[in-house]
Design an enzyme around this catalytic site. Structure first.
Site, PDB file in Angstrom:
ATOM      1  N   ASP A 130       0.847  -1.206   0.000  1.00  0.00           N
ATOM      2  CA  ASP A 130       0.000   0.000   0.000  1.00  0.00           C
ATOM      3  C   ASP A 130       0.881   1.254   0.000  1.00  0.00           C
ATOM      4  OD1 ASP A 130       0.870  -0.001   2.619  1.00  0.00           O
ATOM      5  OD2 ASP A 130      -1.118   0.267   3.506  1.00  0.00           O
ATOM      6  N   SER A 131       2.209   1.054   0.007  1.00  0.00           N
ATOM      7  CA  SER A 131       3.135   2.170  -0.210  1.00  0.00           C
ATOM      8  C   SER A 131       2.881   2.814  -1.573  1.00  0.00           C
ATOM      9  CB  SER A 131       4.592   1.672  -0.145  1.00  0.00           C
ATOM     10  OG  SER A 131       4.772   0.524  -0.960  1.00  0.00           O
ATOM     11  N   ASP A 148      -1.083  -6.408  -0.032  1.00  0.00           N
ATOM     12  CA  ASP A 148      -1.018  -5.667   1.232  1.00  0.00           C
ATOM     13  C   ASP A 148      -2.414  -5.131   1.567  1.00  0.00           C
ATOM     14  OD1 ASP A 148       0.262  -4.576   3.375  1.00  0.00           O
ATOM     15  OD2 ASP A 148       1.247  -2.960   2.261  1.00  0.00           O
ATOM     16  N   LYS A 161      -0.728  -9.453   3.496  1.00  0.00           N
ATOM     17  CA  LYS A 161       0.009  -8.900   4.648  1.00  0.00           C
ATOM     18  C   LYS A 161      -0.916  -7.953   5.397  1.00  0.00           C
ATOM     19  CE  LYS A 161       3.292  -5.510   4.186  1.00  0.00           C
ATOM     20  NZ  LYS A 161       2.729  -4.421   5.018  1.00  0.00           N
ATOM     21  N   GLU A 219      -0.983  -5.141   8.790  1.00  0.00           N
ATOM     22  CA  GLU A 219      -0.206  -4.437   9.806  1.00  0.00           C
ATOM     23  C   GLU A 219      -0.840  -4.795  11.141  1.00  0.00           C
ATOM     24  OE1 GLU A 219       0.373  -0.278   8.981  1.00  0.00           O
ATOM     25  OE2 GLU A 219       1.178  -0.712   6.993  1.00  0.00           O
ATOM     26  N   GLU A 264       9.521  -3.721  10.649  1.00  0.00           N
ATOM     27  CA  GLU A 264       9.913  -2.426  10.067  1.00  0.00           C
ATOM     28  C   GLU A 264      10.338  -1.447  11.157  1.00  0.00           C
ATOM     29  OE1 GLU A 264       7.190  -0.642   7.254  1.00  0.00           O
ATOM     30  OE2 GLU A 264       8.351   1.227   7.204  1.00  0.00           O
TER      31      GLU A 264
END
Ligand code: KIV
Length: 267
Positions: free
Chosen positions: A47-48, A86, A115, A117, A184
């Site tokens: 999602d970057s 993501d 993925k 968070e 991270e």
């Protein structure tokens, strides 16, 4: 180089054999093709893309539909690497919402895993995804979707208590069935402790050299994004500068009449 399809089992084997795992983000067909041809193990449709492709300040505006769109494009290019989708902000708040949205990554996007968070206790979400047959990677430490709660993109787990909490979160993620843990923005010493303590692979970004693998954002690695460059980024190319030079030369040649020449003209 092994050419067979990378799966979550391949990553587990790599950890057991002490071989490092490589992961890079991709958002479109040409770059996903290059990442795959380079033999990178995992392609993360991160999602970057909200920051490096869409130009937002954070990843928060990215939607499920946008992530599915980019995942399907990337999937069409990738033959070998493990494609990981993501999950964007608020798309996995409850186990039910998470399963429905993660299912879209596999069914519509063609991803092989997702993925999330892991903000605090996401064990129930990880368990529900795994029960539904969806491999899940848990992202711990500096979790960009929580940028406002963290008060900026700051290194996490520096204090004793926070480090202990992160270690426990990684163990919880493994027990819940996560196939890997992404670390991270945490001290290298803490990443080493997590990597030694859990049985599933750790993939680091800004987490030092002791993780089982490393991930970078494609645009950072290739020098295509210079609005800000975190300390942990290493630039392997300067494609932005090269592209700028090419575009300037094209403009000059159009204006001076050098382009198109004989070679580019039909008679
Ligand atoms: O969205 C993303 O690209 C990520 C990486 C920073 C790991 O989560």
């Amino acid at each position: 180089m092994k050419r067979e399809q990378v799966t979550v089992l391949t990553l587990q084997e790599k950890k057991q054999e002490g071989q490092k795992i490589s992961m890079v983000t991709a958002y479109d067909y040409p770059f996903a093709d290059l990442v795959d041809r380079a033999g990178i193990d995992c392609v993360l449709v991160g999602d970057s893309l909200g920051i490096v492709v869409q130009g937002h300040e954070t990843t928060i505006p990215v939607t499920m539909d946008q992530m599915i769109y980019h995942t399907a494009i990337v999937r069409r290019a990738v033959r070998r690497a493990l494609v990981i989708g993501d999950m964007p902000f608020l798309s996995y708040r409850t186990p039910e919402i998470a399963v429905a949205n993660a299912g879209r990554f596999l069914q519509e996007g063609g991803a092989a895993a997702v993925k999330i968070e892991a903000l605090g206790d996401q064990a129930a979400v990880v368990e529900a995804l795994v029960r539904a047959g969806i491999p899940v990677m848990a992202h711990l430490g500096l979790t960009p979707q929580a940028v406002h709660r963290m008060g900026g993109y700051k290194v996490q787990g520096r204090e004793e208590q926070a480090a202990q909490r992160l270690l426990e979160e990684a163990q919880t993620a493994e027990q819940a069935g996560a196939f890997a843990v992404l670390l991270e923005g945490i001290p290298a010493k803490l990443a080493k402790a997590v990597t030694e303590r859990i049985g599933v692979p750790t993939i680091g970004i800004g987490a030092g050299p002791h993780c089982d693998g490393q991930v970078l954002v494609l645009h950072d690695l290739l020098g295509l994004f210079d609005r800000f460059t975190p300390k942990f980024v290493k630039r392997y190319a300067h494609l932005g500068a090269e592209a700028l030079d090419a575009l300037r030369r094209f403009k000059e040649e159009v204006e001076s009449g050098v382009f198109p020449g004989e070679e580019q003209s039909f008679h």
